[in-house]
Design a protein around this motif. Structure first.
Motif, PDB file in Angstrom:
ATOM      1  N   ASN A 289     -29.219  40.091 -13.860  1.00  0.00           N
ATOM      2  CA  ASN A 289     -27.989  40.130 -12.940  1.00  0.00           C
ATOM      3  C   ASN A 289     -27.823  41.411 -12.254  1.00  0.00           C
ATOM      4  OD1 ASN A 289     -25.882  38.847 -11.787  1.00  0.00           O
ATOM      5  ND2 ASN A 289     -24.494  39.952 -12.937  1.00  0.00           N
ATOM      6  N   ALA A 290     -29.198  41.813 -11.673  1.00  0.00           N
ATOM      7  CA  ALA A 290     -29.115  43.361 -11.138  1.00  0.00           C
ATOM      8  C   ALA A 290     -30.542  43.583 -10.337  1.00  0.00           C
ATOM      9  CB  ALA A 290     -28.979  44.447 -11.840  1.00  0.00           C
ATOM     10  N   GLN A 291     -30.778  44.473  -9.527  1.00  0.00           N
ATOM     11  CA  GLN A 291     -31.908  44.347  -8.811  1.00  0.00           C
ATOM     12  C   GLN A 291     -33.138  45.066  -9.900  1.00  0.00           C
ATOM     13  OE1 GLN A 291     -30.185  46.379  -5.627  1.00  0.00           O
ATOM     14  NE2 GLN A 291     -31.638  45.502  -4.384  1.00  0.00           N
ATOM     15  N   ILE A 292     -34.283  44.732  -9.812  1.00  0.00           N
ATOM     16  CA  ILE A 292     -35.215  45.457 -10.694  1.00  0.00           C
ATOM     17  C   ILE A 292     -36.070  46.121  -9.520  1.00  0.00           C
ATOM     18  CG2 ILE A 292     -37.427  44.934 -12.027  1.00  0.00           C
ATOM     19  CD1 ILE A 292     -36.263  42.448 -13.086  1.00  0.00           C
ATOM     20  N   THR A 293     -36.418  47.525  -9.983  1.00  0.00           N
ATOM     21  CA  THR A 293     -37.012  48.591  -9.086  1.00  0.00           C
ATOM     22  C   THR A 293     -38.342  49.058  -9.576  1.00  0.00           C
ATOM     23  OG1 THR A 293     -35.748  50.380 -10.332  1.00  0.00           O
ATOM     24  CG2 THR A 293     -34.736  49.518  -8.270  1.00  0.00           C
ATOM     25  N   SER A 294     -38.711  48.879 -10.670  1.00  0.00           N
ATOM     26  CA  SER A 294     -40.056  49.340 -11.188  1.00  0.00           C
ATOM     27  C   SER A 294     -40.326  48.521 -12.433  1.00  0.00           C
ATOM     28  CB  SER A 294     -40.109  50.767 -11.540  1.00  0.00           C
ATOM     29  OG  SER A 294     -39.340  51.208 -12.276  1.00  0.00           O
TER      30      SER A 294
END
Length: 392
Positions: A289-294
């Motif tokens: 439920n949030a962005q995945i950056t790496s």
């Protein structure tokens, strides 16, 4: 796709050196010890300066700080053999080569043309590498073995045209992995307003510098990814794991935008003639439920990703790269803080770069036990981590 394997001088006007301030801002000796070390790109909290630090990858994790200092912040580093490379990104558009035995003076510094924004340089050998130029539709083929600025005409040896993937704002080559004679490149894909469109994974034969068709009968040679704004990738066996960030919220957009959870972690099978994939971790799932950056992959049973809640509010979360199962809680101590970068090394260690205005650091965790092995204090915030091995 067009490949021009010809000797082509870089414009002299664009190759003006900017070496003022390139010397070390420490009193350390000219030579740094890096038989096996982490090369850390560091950036001041106010984004007014940058430097490179070196940390040994085994106890006592000795740190050497403050080299190649500059009054700009958008830089990254790359390594190959006995050298490291400084990539000057936005409004710098250059690459310089440095020896671990002489960190005061670069062997050379060349322009990669205005607005090119070099994201990475990936090495095939001492004499061949690829420069990912995010702000253009071309990847450069270069010879990094040239000895000095006088050899500029021999630096660029060709280019690979990616204009077929321009969706209104260049092709956005953001990251790449070299494996078994092929270069795999992820293209972010934006329109003219930086709205994420279709990200692609493409395959380049490094013997011929031509693109390999991975789509079969489908239109185009590149593989269209499910995740949008893809910018990080990891290889395990015959699978590439791609992290996509989706769309960030922006109060500057017209109209303002909210977060779009259109990213996640996509697992791409590259073993066959045609690629296939599955959305392994959905950023819109309740477990994320949030962005995945790496993303970082240790083995078939363990991986890590960074979850972006907001500015200076990120988590490090463990997941299973085979099943996609995400741990219910972030790693203890790495929740709701300013996680700048995560990387795994060959010693079963997870490096976590933590930003802080007064106490920036790198934490080194054992991926086997999950225990903290050491904390290394830095002068500036960590922005990126690369690992060098000059013994091979």
């Amino acid at each position: 796709m067009i490949v021009n394997n010809i000797l082509k001088p870089v414009s002299a006007a664009l190759a003006i050196l900017a070496l003022v301030g390139c010397s070390s801002d420490s009193t350390s000796p000219t030579t740094v010890e890096c038989s096996d070390c982490a090369v850390i790109t560091t950036v001041a909290a106010d984004y007014g300066s940058s430097a490179i630090s070196f940390i040994a990858t085994s106890a006592p994790f000795t740190v050497q700080t403050g080299y190649v200092a500059q009054d700009v912040s958008d830089i990254r580093a790359a390594t190959f053999g006995d050298h490291f490379y400084r990539l000057g990104r936005y409004q710098q558009d250059n690459i310089s080569k440095w020896s671990f035995s002489n960190v005061d003076t670069p062997a050379w510094e060349f322009s990669v043309e205005a607005n090119a924004n070099p994201y990475d340089i990936v090495f095939v050998s001492e004499t061949k590498a690829y420069v990912l130029r995010w702000g253009t539709n071309e990847i450069w083929i270069v010879d990094p073995s040239v000895e000095s600025n006088a050899d500029e005409a021999f630096f660029k040896t060709g280019e690979i045209d990616l204009s077929d993937y321009d969706q209104g704002n260049k092709s956005n080559a953001a990251a790449a992995i070299l494996d078994n004679g092929y270069l795999y490149i992820v293209l972010e894909g934006f329109d003219a307003n930086y709205v994420p469109q279709t990200s692609h994974l493409i395959k380049i034969d490094t013997m011929t510098d031509t693109e390999v068709d991975v789509n079969g009968a489908a239109a185009g040679n590149g593989y269209a990814l499910t995740v949008k704004n893809a910018g990080d990738l990891e290889l395990l066996g015959t699978d590439i794991y791609v992290a996509g960030k989706g769309r960030y919220a922006s109060s500057y957009s017209t109209p303002p935008t909210v977060v779009e959870l259109t990213g996640g972690i996509e697992k791409v099978d590259i073993s066959g003639t045609d690629f296939s994939s599955a959305l392994l971790v959905d950023d819109d799932d309740a477990s994320v439920n949030a962005q995945i950056t790496s993303v970082e992959i240790v083995d078939a049973d363990k991986g890590y990703f960074t979850r972006y809640i907001g500015r200076e509010d990120l988590d490090v979360i463990e997941f299973n790269p085979t099943t996609g199962v995400v741990q219910a809680a972030p790693i203890t101590g790495y929740q709701g803080i300013d996680i700048r970068v995560i990387e795994t090394d060959d010693n079963n260690q997870l490096w976590i770069g933590v930003g802080n205005a007064t106490a920036p650091r790198v934490d080194i965790l054992s991926t086997t036990t999950g225990l903290l092995e050491d904390t290394v204090a830095l002068v500036r915030n960590p922005a990126a981590i690369k690992f060098a091995d000059t013994t091979n």
